[in-house]
Each structure stands twice: as structure tokens, then as C-alpha cells.
Design an enzyme around this catalytic site. Sequence first.
Site, short mmCIF file in Angstrom:
data_model
loop_
_atom_site.label_atom_id
_atom_site.label_comp_id
_atom_site.label_asym_id
_atom_site.label_seq_id
_atom_site.Cartn_x
_atom_site.Cartn_y
_atom_site.Cartn_z
CG ASN A 175 -0.41 -0.27 2.52
OD1 ASN A 175 0.66 -0.87 2.66
ND2 ASN A 175 -1.10 0.17 3.55
CB ILE A 176 1.64 3.65 -2.29
CG1 ILE A 176 2.51 2.45 -2.65
CG2 ILE A 176 2.43 4.96 -2.45
CD1 ILE A 176 2.84 2.32 -4.13
CD GLU A 177 -1.25 4.97 4.58
OE1 GLU A 177 -0.72 5.83 5.31
OE2 GLU A 177 -1.95 4.03 5.01
CB CYS B 251 -5.34 -1.42 -1.49
SG CYS B 251 -6.68 -0.58 -0.61
CD GLU C 244 -5.46 -5.84 -0.92
OE1 GLU C 244 -4.84 -4.76 -0.89
OE2 GLU C 244 -6.23 -6.20 -0.04
CB CYS D 92 -10.89 -2.47 0.84
SG CYS D 92 -10.34 -1.88 -0.78
CB CYS E 104 -8.90 -4.59 -3.38
SG CYS E 104 -7.74 -3.23 -3.10
N1 THU Z 1 -5.31 -1.23 2.65
C1 THU Z 1 -4.78 -2.11 1.75
O1 THU Z 1 -3.62 -2.00 1.33
N2 THU Z 1 -5.58 -3.12 1.31
C2 THU Z 1 -6.89 -3.28 1.67
O2 THU Z 1 -7.57 -4.14 1.12
C3 THU Z 1 -7.47 -2.43 2.70
C4 THU Z 1 -6.64 -1.30 3.18
C5 THU Z 1 -4.45 -0.13 3.13
C6 THU Z 1 -4.88 1.25 2.71
C7 THU Z 1 -4.25 2.10 3.77
O3 THU Z 1 -2.92 2.42 3.39
C8 THU Z 1 -4.19 1.21 5.00
O4 THU Z 1 -4.43 -0.11 4.54
C9 THU Z 1 -5.21 1.56 6.07
O5 THU Z 1 -6.47 1.65 5.54
#
Ligand code: THU
Length: 136
Positions: free
Chosen positions: A45-47, A56, A58, A93, A96
Site C-alpha cells: 500500500n502507498i498512502e 491498496c 492488492e 477492501c 480491491c
Molecule cells: N489497505 C490495503 O492495502 N488493502 C486493503 O484491502 C485495505 C486497506 C491499506 C490502505 C491504507 O494504506 C491502509 O491499509 C489503512 O487503511
Amino acid sequence: MQDETIRILVRRAMDMLSMSYVPYSHFHVGAALLTKSGKVYGGCNIENKAYSPTICAERTAIFKAVSEGETEFQAICIVGGPDGIVADHCPPCGVCRQVMSEFCEPDTFLIILARTEEDYKVYTLREMLPFRFDLI
Ligand code: THU
């Protein structure tokens, strides 16, 4: 799917946790996507400061693969946890799941939620997303 294949995917997903860019949530997610041709694409994941551009793990893995010409997939393994410590299973989520449904067959594509190489649960995409959005 063979246990050894699952272990390879779990290890790769775990390795991806260190690549997560998560200065806001500190919640690391790693993914390993297995193509039908046998390649594995990692994702993290990359915010983003503006939050909604966050992607996310995935989708990172799926978009990396699609951008390289791979559109047929067997399975994805997902791991995640606060500060990169995987204490529980980490389901994908809804966004995804919908992206998986674009490329993956509902009854054969496997979603592997892992805590360790030995402790994992396997679901089909249909189990995780019984009613996908479709253009009808
Ligand atoms: N996140 C994912 O990488 N995959 C998911 O299916 C749900 C959430 C990440 C997004 C964010 O960077 C962190 O989890 C918290 O929500």
C-alpha cells in the site's frame, strides 16, 4: 493449489510489508499475485497526504501486472497489520474485490489471507464478492 505454492506467495507478501509507504495509518499491507503463467507480482500500500489517492497493496500488485501485459490470474495472497506486525488475517477492501472481479474468474481465483506460512485461509473470489457490479 499446492501448499508449497501458497508458502511462496505468503513469503513474497510478507516481504512486501517493508515496502509499504504508510506515514499516516502505519498499517502495512503486502500482496503477492500469481499469474496463470506462473509469475508473481508483489504489491504494497502507498498512502498520500490527500488520503483518497492512497492505493491498496492488492491493486498495486494487479496494476503492476496488467501494465506488464498480464491479465490472467490464479491467486492473490494478502498480509497486513499495524506497524507491519501481522497478528490477524487481513481481508481485501471492497474496491480491491471489485478490481479483482474485472480480471479474475469468480469460482477459480483464490484469495489467500495469511498470518504465517502455516496459518492461512483460502476463499474464492465469489465467496468474497458474491454480487459484483457489472454493466448489464
Ligand atoms: N489497505 C490495503 O492495502 N488493502 C486493503 O484491502 C485495505 C486497506 C491499506 C490502505 C491504507 O494504506 C491502509 O491499509 C489503512 O487503511
